[in-house]
Structures are given as structure tokens and as C-alpha cells.
Design a protein around this motif. Structure first.
Motif, PDB file in Angstrom:
ATOM      1  N   THR A  26       0.858  -1.193   0.000  1.00 51.88           N
ATOM      2  CA  THR A  26       0.000   0.000   0.000  1.00 51.88           C
ATOM      3  C   THR A  26       0.886   1.232   0.000  1.00 51.88           C
ATOM      4  O   THR A  26       2.110   1.128  -0.175  1.00 51.88           O
ATOM      5  N   ASN A  27       0.288   2.395   0.216  1.00 51.60           N
ATOM      6  CA  ASN A  27       1.018   3.652   0.273  1.00 51.60           C
ATOM      7  C   ASN A  27       0.519   4.424   1.481  1.00 51.60           C
ATOM      8  O   ASN A  27      -0.685   4.437   1.767  1.00 51.60           O
ATOM      9  N   ILE A  34      -3.776   9.724  -2.108  1.00 55.00           N
ATOM     10  CA  ILE A  34      -3.888   8.401  -2.749  1.00 55.00           C
ATOM     11  C   ILE A  34      -4.906   8.472  -3.885  1.00 55.00           C
ATOM     12  O   ILE A  34      -4.658   7.976  -4.993  1.00 55.00           O
ATOM     13  N   THR A  85      -3.580  -1.154  -3.341  1.00 60.69           N
ATOM     14  CA  THR A  85      -4.484  -0.500  -2.380  1.00 60.69           C
ATOM     15  C   THR A  85      -5.920  -0.572  -2.886  1.00 60.69           C
ATOM     16  O   THR A  85      -6.840  -0.925  -2.132  1.00 60.69           O
ATOM     17  N   CYS A  86      -6.132  -0.253  -4.181  1.00 57.63           N
ATOM     18  CA  CYS A  86      -7.475  -0.366  -4.776  1.00 57.63           C
ATOM     19  C   CYS A  86      -8.014  -1.789  -4.629  1.00 57.63           C
ATOM     20  O   CYS A  86      -9.178  -1.995  -4.255  1.00 57.63           O
ATOM     21  N   ASN A 123      -5.940   2.745   3.781  1.00 62.37           N
ATOM     22  CA  ASN A 123      -4.553   2.280   3.702  1.00 62.37           C
ATOM     23  C   ASN A 123      -3.953   1.996   5.075  1.00 62.37           C
ATOM     24  O   ASN A 123      -3.151   1.062   5.230  1.00 62.37           O
ATOM     25  N   HIS A 151      -3.605   9.837  -6.938  1.00 64.23           N
ATOM     26  CA  HIS A 151      -2.687   8.931  -7.643  1.00 64.23           C
ATOM     27  C   HIS A 151      -3.434   7.757  -8.283  1.00 64.23           C
ATOM     28  O   HIS A 151      -2.819   6.786  -8.717  1.00 64.23           O
ATOM     29  N   ILE A 152      -4.768   7.852  -8.298  1.00 65.71           N
ATOM     30  CA  ILE A 152      -5.595   6.852  -8.990  1.00 65.71           C
ATOM     31  C   ILE A 152      -6.370   7.611 -10.062  1.00 65.71           C
ATOM     32  O   ILE A 152      -7.545   7.952  -9.885  1.00 65.71           O
ATOM     33  N   GLY A 155     -10.573   7.366  -9.394  1.00 62.68           N
ATOM     34  CA  GLY A 155     -10.212   7.212  -7.987  1.00 62.68           C
ATOM     35  C   GLY A 155     -11.253   7.731  -7.011  1.00 62.68           C
ATOM     36  O   GLY A 155     -11.423   7.175  -5.921  1.00 62.68           O
ATOM     37  N   TYR A 187      -0.556   1.922  -5.330  1.00 63.83           N
ATOM     38  CA  TYR A 187      -1.921   2.435  -5.473  1.00 63.83           C
ATOM     39  C   TYR A 187      -2.891   1.385  -6.021  1.00 63.83           C
ATOM     40  O   TYR A 187      -4.042   1.320  -5.595  1.00 63.83           O
ATOM     41  N   GLY A 204      -4.810   2.921 -11.056  1.00 67.61           N
ATOM     42  CA  GLY A 204      -3.903   3.854 -10.401  1.00 67.61           C
ATOM     43  C   GLY A 204      -2.500   3.755 -10.957  1.00 67.61           C
ATOM     44  O   GLY A 204      -2.189   2.902 -11.792  1.00 67.61           O
TER      45      GLY A 204
END
Length: 421
Positions: free
Chosen positions: A52-53, A60, A400-401, A80, A63-64, A68, A397, A392
Motif C-alpha cells: 500500500t502507500n 492516494i 491498495t485499490c 490504507n 494517484h488513482i 479514484g 496504489y 492507479g
């Protein structure tokens, strides 16, 4: 019913969905057509798994770039920081690296996948390996289960489709889920490879003049048909035998593909010194030249950038590399300095899905309930991960999604199954 929840796909989102549903004390079946679970997890982050970030949620989402904002509701349920806590509770200690990226301390993606698989075992998730799903069954606007390739029918009130997109097909992501989504009435938006290297027909690329040159912390921009930059990424980049690659190029790829719908080729700009103004850079270049007025240009400017690239840019400015500072016109030197911050070249496409990290496009998010990941068109049908029209950048990213949508889908599929009992 045979099971409360069926999860199709054993990638990051499918594993998380199965765990999340089983944690609600539901009977869960995970079906994976390949011989191993978590194959995309094991490959991710160069085999280290960027799980993850740690940036704030708003960053975040930024960055998607592929839808997003749709994830805000899911992030309210599981974000996250929850991902980090989840893995640390499973015994996977994480460490933070540059740009907020979170990796296992072990530097082993396998340890991440194994921890998730062990958690499923503890929760008594039933797993069918090397088992292909032929179709998802629907009846009177509701999901009733699945039919396997061998004809076996398994019933469940909730079915979660977590089969990925079309990128990295060797992991089993071959686009199977799109047909099941369409059968339920869903729209599949245009699919395209993203986070993928970019191709170019420029002569210097075809002749491999700059092949293998790796550049750190440059700025790479994509221009629209009116000559205006639409996106700029300041990261690393590499010239290849077919075009450009590296983090900055990968992040620009989806914008290149979108612009190619309007034009046959797209102009990109490389700024080798994004943190220096044109005036500061010009002073630095002329200071180097004045310090060695009798040296050949290629030697006086040797500290500026890599030799092969320096010689190429001097040649582009019509400068004789063997001439000294005193032998060349200031106008040509100005042109050379300009090219250090404005190296323009054209690109004509990207590599294919099998070279892409991510699939752009997918099941339209307009037809998915963002709080549940449940279909608005077919009750009991849930989607998570890359099959959704969400994508992302690299840097943790996309996983994470996958994990956030997987958790949301699993938990809500379990709640939905409960309502029917």
C-alpha cells in the motif's frame, strides 16, 4: 445453499474479499482457475510487494487517475492504514520507503501472499484450485451461484467477481469476468493497457541512439493536439529500443493512449533539469564553458549529463562536439540549453496488455454501489479489484485499490447473504 459467498479469483482483491467475508462467520468458497493463489501479489513490486502507500487518502485518490474518487466510500470503511494494521496483525511487519510506499520488512512478496492464505485457512475458507468458472448464474434479477467448466453447479446468495483485468495474463488475468458482467447487464468501458512502456517511431529510437540511458528525477510531459501539456510526472525514466519506459513513462502511458484517439502521434517533452529554471541552467552551462574555454564542448560539458545523451543533444543543436566554447555561436548554445529542458519527441502507442502492469477500463463504476461494491443491476453480484473501471499509478496504489475494494465487497457480500437466511 452450498455456500453463503463465492469468490472467483485468487489475486489480491479475491484473497481479501474471501477473508473479509469469512470474518463475518460466513461459509465462503474461493475458486481459482490457476495452480497457485496470489500470483499477482508475488510478482508485484519486483517480487517485494508494495502492499500500500502511506500518503493521506486524498493524495492516494489523486494517484488513482482512473476514477479514484469512486473509492471514497470504500476508504471510509477500510483505508490504507487499515491495510497496514491488517498485515501487521498477520505477522507481516512493514516498512516505509520513498514516496510513502509500504513494503514487507522481509522484502518478500511471498510472505504477504502466504500470510493471507494462512488467514483464509484459519477462517475455514474452502478453496478450489485449478477450477474454471464457466458462468455466473442469475435468476429473477438475483445471483444464484456459479457453474464450473465441468458442469458442476454451486449455489450461493452472494458472488464476488475478482478475476482481474487483462494485464499480466500469465497470472490468470485473461478477461474472463467481462462476459459474466455483460450477462448481468453491465457496461464494459473501453479496455486499454496502462502503466505500460511507450513506443516511438522517432529515428533516434529506431536507430537505438539512446537505448539503455537511464535518467533520474526528470520531468516527462504529454502534450495535447493544441501543444499544451496535459500531464507531467517528475520521476525516473529509461530510453529503450522501442521507446521509453521507467516510472515516469509508465505514469504517462494512459494519457498518451487517450490523446492517440485524437491524433496519429503524440508529442512528449523531456526536461532533464526540472528543478532548475531556464536562466539558472543557462548560467550553469556557460560557467562550465567559461571554466574550460579551450576544451572541446563534449569535454567541457561532460559533467552535465550522460555522454551519449550529451553528444546527441549537441548534435541536435548543430554544434560540433570537437569545437571549443570560443568557436561556436551563442545562438546555437542557447538552442542546446533550451533542449536540455525542452527535448521534444513523438510517440505512437504503447506495448500490449502482456507488458502492462494494469488494465484501464472495465465494469462501469456508474453501475456499482460504491459503499458495497455490489451491482446496481443484479442483486448479490459484487465486483472488486482490476475488473472495475479503476486504475492507479504504480507505487502501491493499484494493490491498495484491490485490497480496499476486496474488503468492502467481502464484508458487504457477507451482510447480503445474511439477509437471505
Amino acid at each position: 445453499m452450498d455456500f453463503d459467498v463465492i469468490v472467483i479469483g485468487g489475486g489480491p482483491s479475491g484473497l481479501m474479499a474471501a477473508i473479509s467475508a469469512a470474518e463475518q462467520n460466513k461459509q465462503v468458497l474461493l475458486i481459482e482457475k490457476g495452480p497457485k493463489l496470489g500470483r499477482k501479489l508475488i510478482l508485484s513490486g519486483g517480487g517485494r510487494c508494495n502492499v500500500t502507500n502511506r500518503r493521506p487518502v486524498d493524495e492516494i485518490i489523486q494517484h488513482i487517475p482512473g476514477n479514484g474518487r469512486f473509492l471514497y466510500s470504500a476508504f471510509h470503511q477500510f483505508d490504507n492504514e487499515d491495510i497496514i494494521t491488517f498485515f501487521e496483525k498477520l505477522g507481516v511487519q512493514l516498512k516505509e520507503e520513498d514516496h510513502g510506499r509500504m513494503f514487507p520488512v522481509s522484502n518478500s512478496a511471498r510472505s504477504v501472499a502466504e500470510a493471507m492464505i494462512q488467514r483464509m485457512e484459519k477462517l475455514n475458507v474452502k478453496v478450489y484450485m485449478k477450477t474454471a468458472v464457466k458462468r455466473v448464474c442469475y435468476e429473477n434479477g438475483a445471483t444464484t451461484g456459479v457453474i464450473l467448466l465441468d458442469g458442476q453447479e454451486i449455489t450461493a446468495r452472494s458472488v464476488i467477481v475478482a478475476v482481474g483485468g487483462k494485464s499480466v495474463p500469465r497470472t490468470g488475468s485473461t478477461g474472463d469476468g467481462y462476459a459474466w458482467a455483460k450477462e448481468a447487464g453491465h457496461t464494459i468501458t473501453e479496455l486499454y493497457p496502462t502503466e505500460v512502456p511507450i513506443t516511438s517511431n522517432e529515428e533516434f529510437i529506431q536507430k537505438k541512439r539512446l537505448q539503455g540511458i537511464s535518467l533520474r528525477d526528470i520531468a516527462l510531459s504529454v502534450f495535447n493536439s493544441k501543444g499544451k501539456p496535459i500531464i507531467t510526472h517528475q520521476m525516473d525514466m529509461i530510453f529503450t529500443h522501442f521507446g521509453i519506459s521507467g516510472p515516469a513513462a509508465l505514469r504517462c502511458s494512459m494519457f498518451v493512449l487517450k490523446e492517440l484517439k485524437n491524433q496519429n502521434q503524440v508529442t512528449m517533452q523531456l526536461d532533464l533539469f526540472p528543478d532548475e529554471s531556464p536562466e539558472t541552467l543557462k548560467k550553469r552551462v556557460f560557467a562550465l564553458l567559461e571554466a574550460s574555454p579551450k576544451k572541446a564542448l563534449k569535454n567541457a560539458l561532460a559533467s552535465l549529463t550522460q555522454e551519449k545523451l550529451l553528444l546527441f543533444l549537441l548534435e541536435k543543436a548543430n554544434l560540433d562536439i570537437e569545437n571549443s566554447y570560443r568557436q561556436v555561436s551563442p545562438k546555437k548554445l542557447d538552442q542546446f540549453v533550451w533542449s536540455l529542458k525542452n527535448f521534444l519527441f513523438t510517440v505512437n502507442g504503447t506495448l500490449s496488455f502482456d507488458k502492462a502492469f494494469v488494465t484501464g477500463g472495465g465494469v462501469s463504476i456508474k453501475e456499482i454501489n460504491p459503499r458495497e461494491m455490489q451491482s446496481k443491476l443484479m442483486s448479490g453480484l459484487f465486483f472488486c479489484g482490476e475488473i472495475l473501471d479503476i486504475n492507479g499509478y504504480t507505487g502501491g496504489y493499484n494493490i491498495t485499490c484491490a485490497l480496499v475494494t476486496g474488503h468492502t465487497a467481502g464484508e458487504n457480500a457477507a451482510f447480503f447473504a445474511e439477509q437471505g437466511n
